[in-house]
Design a protein around this motif. Structure first.
Motif, PDB file in Angstrom:
ATOM      1  N   GLU A   1       0.830  -1.202   0.000  1.00  0.00           N
ATOM      2  CA  GLU A   1       0.000   0.000   0.000  1.00  0.00           C
ATOM      3  C   GLU A   1       0.867   1.256   0.000  1.00  0.00           C
ATOM      4  O   GLU A   1       0.571   2.224  -0.698  1.00  0.00           O
ATOM      5  N   ALA A   2       1.946   1.218   0.776  1.00  0.00           N
ATOM      6  CA  ALA A   2       2.835   2.383   0.803  1.00  0.00           C
ATOM      7  C   ALA A   2       3.477   2.609  -0.557  1.00  0.00           C
ATOM      8  O   ALA A   2       3.578   3.731  -1.042  1.00  0.00           O
ATOM      9  N   ARG A   3       3.900   1.534  -1.212  1.00  0.00           N
ATOM     10  CA  ARG A   3       4.503   1.669  -2.531  1.00  0.00           C
ATOM     11  C   ARG A   3       3.491   2.144  -3.560  1.00  0.00           C
ATOM     12  O   ARG A   3       3.774   2.991  -4.403  1.00  0.00           O
ATOM     13  N   GLY A   4       2.247   1.614  -3.469  1.00  0.00           N
ATOM     14  CA  GLY A   4       1.210   2.032  -4.405  1.00  0.00           C
ATOM     15  C   GLY A   4       0.848   3.488  -4.236  1.00  0.00           C
ATOM     16  O   GLY A   4       0.653   4.206  -5.198  1.00  0.00           O
ATOM     17  N   THR A   5       0.797   3.964  -3.011  1.00  0.00           N
ATOM     18  CA  THR A   5       0.480   5.362  -2.768  1.00  0.00           C
ATOM     19  C   THR A   5       1.514   6.266  -3.407  1.00  0.00           C
ATOM     20  O   THR A   5       1.223   7.359  -3.867  1.00  0.00           O
TER      21      THR A   5
ATOM     22  N   ASP B   1       1.561   4.399  -7.969  1.00  0.00           N
ATOM     23  CA  ASP B   1       0.557   3.749  -8.793  1.00  0.00           C
ATOM     24  C   ASP B   1      -0.703   4.579  -9.008  1.00  0.00           C
ATOM     25  O   ASP B   1      -1.509   4.264  -9.868  1.00  0.00           O
ATOM     26  N   PHE B   2      -0.894   5.639  -8.237  1.00  0.00           N
ATOM     27  CA  PHE B   2      -2.075   6.479  -8.359  1.00  0.00           C
ATOM     28  C   PHE B   2      -1.761   7.728  -9.181  1.00  0.00           C
ATOM     29  O   PHE B   2      -0.604   8.120  -9.336  1.00  0.00           O
TER      30      PHE B   2
ATOM     31  N   PRO C   1       1.565   6.196 -13.676  1.00  0.00           N
ATOM     32  CA  PRO C   1       0.662   5.440 -12.816  1.00  0.00           C
ATOM     33  C   PRO C   1      -0.343   4.603 -13.609  1.00  0.00           C
ATOM     34  O   PRO C   1      -0.581   4.860 -14.781  1.00  0.00           O
ATOM     35  N   TYR C   2      -0.917   3.618 -12.949  1.00  0.00           N
ATOM     36  CA  TYR C   2      -1.762   2.657 -13.628  1.00  0.00           C
ATOM     37  C   TYR C   2      -3.007   3.308 -14.213  1.00  0.00           C
ATOM     38  O   TYR C   2      -3.701   4.079 -13.557  1.00  0.00           O
ATOM     39  N   LEU C   3      -3.282   2.954 -15.486  1.00  0.00           N
ATOM     40  CA  LEU C   3      -4.513   3.347 -16.159  1.00  0.00           C
ATOM     41  C   LEU C   3      -5.240   2.087 -16.585  1.00  0.00           C
ATOM     42  O   LEU C   3      -4.627   1.043 -16.830  1.00  0.00           O
TER      43      LEU C   3
ATOM     44  N   ASN D   1     -13.762   3.480 -22.071  1.00  0.00           N
ATOM     45  CA  ASN D   1     -13.575   4.376 -20.929  1.00  0.00           C
ATOM     46  C   ASN D   1     -12.156   4.192 -20.410  1.00  0.00           C
ATOM     47  O   ASN D   1     -11.729   3.065 -20.133  1.00  0.00           O
ATOM     48  N   LEU D   2     -11.450   5.292 -20.271  1.00  0.00           N
ATOM     49  CA  LEU D   2     -10.091   5.282 -19.738  1.00  0.00           C
ATOM     50  C   LEU D   2     -10.143   5.897 -18.341  1.00  0.00           C
ATOM     51  O   LEU D   2     -10.659   6.995 -18.165  1.00  0.00           O
ATOM     52  N   TYR D   3      -9.613   5.171 -17.346  1.00  0.00           N
ATOM     53  CA  TYR D   3      -9.687   5.721 -15.997  1.00  0.00           C
ATOM     54  C   TYR D   3      -8.464   5.353 -15.158  1.00  0.00           C
ATOM     55  O   TYR D   3      -7.727   4.420 -15.455  1.00  0.00           O
ATOM     56  N   GLY D   4      -8.268   6.158 -14.119  1.00  0.00           N
ATOM     57  CA  GLY D   4      -7.247   5.931 -13.121  1.00  0.00           C
ATOM     58  C   GLY D   4      -7.806   6.356 -11.779  1.00  0.00           C
ATOM     59  O   GLY D   4      -8.942   6.845 -11.683  1.00  0.00           O
ATOM     60  N   TYR D   5      -7.003   6.200 -10.721  1.00  0.00           N
ATOM     61  CA  TYR D   5      -7.473   6.505  -9.377  1.00  0.00           C
ATOM     62  C   TYR D   5      -6.638   7.610  -8.743  1.00  0.00           C
ATOM     63  O   TYR D   5      -5.411   7.624  -8.860  1.00  0.00           O
TER      64      TYR D   5
END
Length: 201
Positions: free
Chosen positions: A69-73, A76-77, A153-155, A186-190
């Motif tokens: 989670e720390a790495r993703g924060t 990856d966002f 970051p991830y799409l 639809n293209l999305y990310g967080y």
């Protein structure tokens, strides 16, 4: 040995044989429930051993999840603090990817890119979505989709619809190009979650 004694021994032998046959006939009726109980006990014992093993790994699993989670924060966002800025960045990234897949816009063109509001979102993570329509050749379509879903970051690409066309117009070209695809998705990310459970608006 007298006749009476022989008759008694014969009757006793017959009685023993009858009892043995009766026990053999009735044994499955008694043995089957006990075998089922034994199998159930063995299954529960194996399950208990597996669960105890998982419980022993709880600390390691929690540490691993916290590290992920720390790495993703961190990476990856979407890095923008608000949905508006993230939407603009998403559209810019789409234009860059399409331009890389089709230099000069000869084989692929963006027909429409519309931000859409994801109503009813709940939870810690907020999704930012752009509805996209492209007209591209086959190779360019594959290149665009691959580049988008390989990005950091991830799409993510969702609700993908592809329709084959006999001809499609390319901006800046007087002649329509033969073949190609009409591509909708639809293209999305967080957005990156922030402290206290609040999300960027």
């Amino acid at each position: 040995m007298s006749r009476t004694a022989q008759d008694r021994w014969l009757a006793l032998g017959l009685l023993c044989g009858l009892l043995v046959l009766l026990a053999a006939a009735l044994w499955p009726w008694f043995a089957a429930p006990f075998a089922a109980v034994d199998a159930r006990i063995a299954d529960l014992a194996a399950r208990d051993a597996r669960l105890r093993g998982l419980l022993l790994q709880r600390t390691q699993v929690e540490e691993r999840l916290a590290a992920l989670e720390a790495r993703g924060t961190a990476s990856d966002f979407l890095v923008e603090p608000t949905a508006e800025l993230a939407t603009a960045s998403l559209i810019q990234q789409l234009e860059t990817v399409v331009g890389d897949a089709s230099p000069g816009g000869r084989g692929c063109a963006i027909v429409n890119r519309t931000p859409i509001e994801d109503a009813g979102q709940a939870g810690r993570y907020r999704r930012v979505t752009v509805q996209v329509r492209l007209r591209c050749g086959n190779a360019e379509t594959l290149a665009v989709l691959h580049a988008l879903e390989s990005a950091r970051p991830y799409l993510f690409v969702d609700a993908l619809g592809i329709t084959a066309q006999r001809f499609f117009a390319v901006p800046g070209s007087a002649q329509p190009q033969e073949g190609g695809l009409d591509v909708n998705f639809n293209l999305y990310g967080y957005l990156r979650p922030v402290a206290g459970g609040q999300r960027g608006d």
